[in-house]
Design a protein around this motif. Structure first.
Motif, PDB file in Angstrom:
ATOM      1  N   GLY A   1       0.818  -1.209   0.000  1.00 13.19           N
ATOM      2  CA  GLY A   1       0.000   0.000   0.000  1.00 13.19           C
ATOM      3  C   GLY A   1       0.852   1.259   0.000  1.00 13.19           C
ATOM      4  N   LEU A   2       1.944   1.248   0.760  1.00 16.26           N
ATOM      5  CA  LEU A   2       2.842   2.412   0.788  1.00 16.26           C
ATOM      6  C   LEU A   2       3.455   2.652  -0.590  1.00 16.26           C
ATOM      7  CD1 LEU A   2       4.637   1.770   4.199  1.00 16.26           C
ATOM      8  CD2 LEU A   2       2.977   3.564   3.700  1.00 16.26           C
ATOM      9  N   ASN A   3       3.802   1.561  -1.275  1.00 18.29           N
ATOM     10  CA  ASN A   3       4.377   1.708  -2.621  1.00 18.29           C
ATOM     11  C   ASN A   3       3.338   2.248  -3.603  1.00 18.29           C
ATOM     12  OD1 ASN A   3       7.035   0.838  -2.132  1.00 18.29           O
ATOM     13  ND2 ASN A   3       6.397  -1.309  -2.188  1.00 18.29           N
ATOM     14  N   ILE A   4       2.139   1.689  -3.535  1.00 18.01           N
ATOM     15  CA  ILE A   4       1.091   2.118  -4.469  1.00 18.01           C
ATOM     16  C   ILE A   4       0.719   3.587  -4.261  1.00 18.01           C
ATOM     17  CG2 ILE A   4      -1.415   1.876  -4.815  1.00 18.01           C
ATOM     18  CD1 ILE A   4      -1.100  -0.988  -5.166  1.00 18.01           C
ATOM     19  N   LEU A   5       0.744   4.021  -3.004  1.00 15.81           N
ATOM     20  CA  LEU A   5       0.403   5.414  -2.700  1.00 15.81           C
ATOM     21  C   LEU A   5       1.595   6.346  -2.883  1.00 15.81           C
ATOM     22  CD1 LEU A   5      -1.840   4.851   0.459  1.00 15.81           C
ATOM     23  CD2 LEU A   5      -2.571   5.249  -1.896  1.00 15.81           C
ATOM     24  N   ASN A   6       2.709   5.778  -3.384  1.00 18.24           N
ATOM     25  CA  ASN A   6       3.924   6.562  -3.666  1.00 18.24           C
ATOM     26  C   ASN A   6       4.468   7.282  -2.435  1.00 18.24           C
ATOM     27  OD1 ASN A   6       4.081   5.967  -6.454  1.00 18.24           O
ATOM     28  ND2 ASN A   6       2.420   7.429  -6.852  1.00 18.24           N
ATOM     29  N   VAL A   7       4.373   6.605  -1.299  1.00 20.85           N
ATOM     30  CA  VAL A   7       4.946   7.159  -0.072  1.00 20.85           C
ATOM     31  C   VAL A   7       6.464   7.010  -0.143  1.00 20.85           C
ATOM     32  CG1 VAL A   7       5.064   6.928   2.444  1.00 20.85           C
ATOM     33  CG2 VAL A   7       2.885   6.608   1.247  1.00 20.85           C
ATOM     34  N   ASN A   8       7.184   8.031   0.222  1.00 21.37           N
ATOM     35  CA  ASN A   8       8.655   7.998   0.210  1.00 21.37           C
ATOM     36  C   ASN A   8       9.167   6.774   0.973  1.00 21.37           C
ATOM     37  OD1 ASN A   8      11.434   8.518   1.006  1.00 21.37           O
ATOM     38  ND2 ASN A   8      11.119  10.578   0.199  1.00 21.37           N
ATOM     39  N   THR A   9      10.117   6.075   0.368  1.00 19.68           N
ATOM     40  CA  THR A   9      10.609   4.829   0.985  1.00 19.68           C
ATOM     41  C   THR A   9      11.209   5.057   2.368  1.00 19.68           C
ATOM     42  OG1 THR A   9      12.688   5.121  -0.224  1.00 19.68           O
ATOM     43  CG2 THR A   9      11.057   3.679  -1.207  1.00 19.68           C
ATOM     44  N   PHE A  10      11.716   6.270   2.620  1.00 22.27           N
ATOM     45  CA  PHE A  10      12.263   6.549   3.948  1.00 22.27           C
ATOM     46  C   PHE A  10      11.176   6.464   5.030  1.00 22.27           C
ATOM     47  CE2 PHE A  10      15.395   9.174   1.368  1.00 22.27           C
ATOM     48  CZ  PHE A  10      16.381   8.194   1.413  1.00 22.27           C
ATOM     49  N   TRP A  11       9.930   6.731   4.617  1.00 23.67           N
ATOM     50  CA  TRP A  11       8.835   6.664   5.582  1.00 23.67           C
ATOM     51  C   TRP A  11       8.378   5.227   5.848  1.00 23.67           C
ATOM     52  CZ3 TRP A  11       7.260  10.246   8.832  1.00 23.67           C
ATOM     53  CH2 TRP A  11       7.560  11.586   8.555  1.00 23.67           C
ATOM     54  N   HIS A  12       8.763   4.297   4.972  1.00 22.17           N
ATOM     55  CA  HIS A  12       8.336   2.911   5.172  1.00 22.17           C
ATOM     56  C   HIS A  12       8.827   2.375   6.515  1.00 22.17           C
ATOM     57  CE1 HIS A  12       7.621   1.956   0.618  1.00 22.17           C
ATOM     58  NE2 HIS A  12       7.174   3.135   0.968  1.00 22.17           N
ATOM     59  N   GLN A  13      10.103   2.638   6.829  1.00 21.40           N
ATOM     60  CA  GLN A  13      10.651   2.141   8.087  1.00 21.40           C
ATOM     61  C   GLN A  13       9.963   2.784   9.279  1.00 21.40           C
ATOM     62  OE1 GLN A  13      12.724  -0.402   8.264  1.00 21.40           O
ATOM     63  NE2 GLN A  13      12.629  -0.473   6.034  1.00 21.40           N
ATOM     64  N   VAL A  14       9.591   4.057   9.116  1.00 24.63           N
ATOM     65  CA  VAL A  14       8.874   4.736  10.203  1.00 24.63           C
ATOM     66  C   VAL A  14       7.538   4.048  10.461  1.00 24.63           C
ATOM     67  CG1 VAL A  14       7.810   6.906  10.929  1.00 24.63           C
ATOM     68  CG2 VAL A  14       9.956   6.952   9.649  1.00 24.63           C
ATOM     69  N   VAL A  15       6.835   3.725   9.385  1.00 25.95           N
ATOM     70  CA  VAL A  15       5.530   3.071   9.523  1.00 25.95           C
ATOM     71  C   VAL A  15       5.680   1.676  10.130  1.00 25.95           C
ATOM     72  CG1 VAL A  15       3.553   2.163   8.237  1.00 25.95           C
ATOM     73  CG2 VAL A  15       4.537   4.378   7.618  1.00 25.95           C
ATOM     74  N   ILE A  16       6.652   0.903   9.616  1.00 22.22           N
ATOM     75  CA  ILE A  16       6.850  -0.464  10.140  1.00 22.22           C
ATOM     76  C   ILE A  16       7.234  -0.404  11.620  1.00 22.22           C
ATOM     77  CG2 ILE A  16       8.231  -2.565   9.943  1.00 22.22           C
ATOM     78  CD1 ILE A  16       6.302  -2.083   7.611  1.00 22.22           C
ATOM     79  N   GLY A  17       8.116   0.530  11.959  1.00 28.84           N
ATOM     80  CA  GLY A  17       8.516   0.670  13.367  1.00 28.84           C
ATOM     81  C   GLY A  17       7.335   1.035  14.246  1.00 28.84           C
ATOM     82  N   ALA A  18       6.484   1.932  13.753  1.00 25.07           N
ATOM     83  CA  ALA A  18       5.304   2.329  14.528  1.00 25.07           C
ATOM     84  C   ALA A  18       4.357   1.150  14.721  1.00 25.07           C
ATOM     85  CB  ALA A  18       4.585   3.473  13.816  1.00 25.07           C
ATOM     86  N   ILE A  19       4.220   0.316  13.681  1.00 25.13           N
ATOM     87  CA  ILE A  19       3.350  -0.864  13.796  1.00 25.13           C
ATOM     88  C   ILE A  19       3.880  -1.819  14.862  1.00 25.13           C
ATOM     89  CG2 ILE A  19       2.609  -2.957  12.586  1.00 25.13           C
ATOM     90  CD1 ILE A  19       2.393  -1.268  10.045  1.00 25.13           C
ATOM     91  N   ILE A  20       5.194  -2.037  14.841  1.00 24.61           N
ATOM     92  CA  ILE A  20       5.778  -2.932  15.853  1.00 24.61           C
ATOM     93  C   ILE A  20       5.558  -2.366  17.246  1.00 24.61           C
ATOM     94  CG2 ILE A  20       7.951  -3.867  16.716  1.00 24.61           C
ATOM     95  CD1 ILE A  20       8.931  -3.943  13.834  1.00 24.61           C
ATOM     96  N   LEU A  21       5.764  -1.037  17.396  1.00 22.02           N
ATOM     97  CA  LEU A  21       5.580  -0.418  18.707  1.00 22.02           C
ATOM     98  C   LEU A  21       4.142  -0.563  19.184  1.00 22.02           C
ATOM     99  CD1 LEU A  21       7.228   1.118  20.785  1.00 22.02           C
ATOM    100  CD2 LEU A  21       6.531   3.251  19.700  1.00 22.02           C
ATOM    101  N   LEU A  22       3.196  -0.337  18.290  1.00 17.93           N
ATOM    102  CA  LEU A  22       1.786  -0.478  18.650  1.00 17.93           C
ATOM    103  C   LEU A  22       1.462  -1.922  19.034  1.00 17.93           C
ATOM    104  CD1 LEU A  22       0.082   1.750  15.918  1.00 17.93           C
ATOM    105  CD2 LEU A  22       0.161   2.184  18.383  1.00 17.93           C
ATOM    106  N   ALA A  23       2.033  -2.878  18.273  1.00 15.60           N
ATOM    107  CA  ALA A  23       1.769  -4.290  18.570  1.00 15.60           C
ATOM    108  C   ALA A  23       2.309  -4.675  19.939  1.00 15.60           C
ATOM    109  CB  ALA A  23       2.396  -5.175  17.490  1.00 15.60           C
ATOM    110  N   VAL A  24       3.523  -4.183  20.256  1.00 12.03           N
ATOM    111  CA  VAL A  24       4.114  -4.499  21.563  1.00 12.03           C
ATOM    112  C   VAL A  24       3.306  -3.860  22.683  1.00 12.03           C
ATOM    113  CG1 VAL A  24       6.142  -4.146  23.008  1.00 12.03           C
ATOM    114  CG2 VAL A  24       6.437  -4.793  20.622  1.00 12.03           C
ATOM    115  N   CYS A  25       2.871  -2.610  22.476  1.00  9.66           N
ATOM    116  CA  CYS A  25       2.054  -1.939  23.486  1.00  9.66           C
ATOM    117  C   CYS A  25       0.738  -2.682  23.691  1.00  9.66           C
ATOM    118  CB  CYS A  25       1.781  -0.494  23.072  1.00  9.66           C
ATOM    119  SG  CYS A  25       3.217   0.590  23.174  1.00  9.66           S
ATOM    120  N   ALA A  26       0.121  -3.125  22.579  1.00 11.01           N
ATOM    121  CA  ALA A  26      -1.134  -3.862  22.685  1.00 11.01           C
ATOM    122  C   ALA A  26      -0.931  -5.163  23.452  1.00 11.01           C
ATOM    123  CB  ALA A  26      -1.691  -4.156  21.291  1.00 11.01           C
ATOM    124  N   ASP A  27       0.196  -5.835  23.173  1.00  8.21           N
ATOM    125  CA  ASP A  27       0.501  -7.076  23.889  1.00  8.21           C
ATOM    126  C   ASP A  27       0.728  -6.807  25.371  1.00  8.21           C
ATOM    127  OD1 ASP A  27       1.406  -9.917  24.096  1.00  8.21           O
ATOM    128  OD2 ASP A  27       3.294  -8.945  24.606  1.00  8.21           O
TER     129      ASP A  27
END
Length: 325
Positions: free
Chosen positions: A290-316
């Motif tokens: 989805g990030l690629n299709i929406l042409n989001v800058n690749t530098f932001w991909h790691q930010v998004v993935i990191g945020a997802i991991i953080l949210l998952a750990v917090c939820a756990d």
């Protein structure tokens, strides 16, 4: 002994999604609908096929990592193991070895890397975070020393291409391998004493030791299984690309951890959901696509993935607290 370890004997509970796993399925559906609205191209057959192909490489490793995390462990070396074992398979074939022999050697090497990780964690008592991070650095270094950063190509042997590009009926071979891997690990986790022992170690290691469980052996076997599955993913990816890429698998360790934790397997151990892990792997592929299709800058991909991991750990973390109260 954990509730899930005991419930593993219950045929109904084996197919029941936990709250976390149910949440990931709902999040996945919402994300797919949102991306479909944002970009009609997202729901095209070709793009959905690409997502499936992207998901299988993470999913296969994540099935093994589910057992590692369920026993309170971590394995940061899976991405580099994927790249290293794929490189070895490619190198052996370029030297004239039979493709099946090359694949077998690659899988054996992945298993060996897992055994070394397991022995250092279980016998030498080094923290799993340190052991697997060191293994990641070592294998990445070996890859760069051997390839000098140049991909290994020339893998045009049809007997090898079939692993990553073949079909069985209308089902792509990597998808079939993923389904079979899921079934095998599912059986191992929920139908065998090995699986119950793994969950018991994660739930309460001291209690597991007192009832006579050979904790060291189980840990070594779990890390060996994860190394084997990382190598399997490496073979499929190398076959798919017809090349061993030095940077293959970079960041996979984060995607794998995110897929497992978001799927409902607890970092506190004693709880695992393979169905949730499968959904988590698909979600990670959907996010990247989805990030690629929406042409989001690749530098932001790691930010998004990191945020997802953080949210998952917090939820756990907060989910565990609510269960304890």
């Amino acid at each position: 002994m954990s509730t899930q370890a005991l419930d593993a004997k219950n045929p109904v509970s084996r197919f029941r999604l936990s709250g976390g796993a149910s949440g990931i399925v709902i999040a996945l559906i919402v994300l797919i609908v949102a991306l479909g609205v944002a970009s009609p191209r997202f729901l095209s057959v070709g793009n959905l096929t690409d997502i499936t192909r992207q998901a299988v490489f993470v999913a296969i490793i994540a099935f093994g990592a589910t057992l590692v995390i369920a026993m309170r462990g971590i394995d940061l070396s899976v991405g580099s193991t994927l790249a290293f074992t794929g490189l070895i398979a490619a190198d052996l074939m370029n030297r004239g070895f039979n493709p099946y022999v090359s694949v077998a050697a690659s899988l054996a090497l992945g298993t060996l890397i897992g055994v070394v990780n397991g022995v250092l964690v279980a016998k030498v008592k080094i923290a799993d975070f340190i052991v697997t991070m060191a293994m990641m650095v070592i294998t990445r270094g070996l890859i760069m020393v051997y390839t000098e950063g140049i991909p290994l190509t020339g893998l045009s042997n049809p007997s090898f291409q079939v692993f990553g590009q073949g079909f069985v009926g209308f089902v792509p071979m990597p998808v079939l391998v993923t389904i079979l891997t899921f079934a095998g690990v599912y059986f191992l986790l929920y139908q065998t004493r090995f699986g119950r022992y793994t969950l018991s170690i994660g739930s309460n290691p001291e209690a597991a030791r007192l009832v006579g469980i050979r904790i060291d052996r189980i840990k070594i076997a779990v890390y060996a299984l994860t190394g084997l599955l990382a190598a399997l993913s490496g073979v499929l990816l190398t076959s798919r690309l017809e090349a061993a890429m030095p940077e293959a698998g970079e960041g996979y360790e984060l995607d794998v951890i995110a897929a497992v934790v978001m799927g409902g397997t607890s970092l506190a151990g004693g709880k695992a959901s393979l169905l949730g892990t499968a959904a988590g792997a698909v979600l990670m592929a959907v996010v990247r696509n989805g990030l690629n299709i929406l042409n989001v800058n690749t530098f932001w991909h790691q930010v998004v993935i990191g945020a997802i991991i953080l949210l998952a750990v917090c939820a756990d973390k907060f989910g565990g607290r609510s269960r304890d109260t």
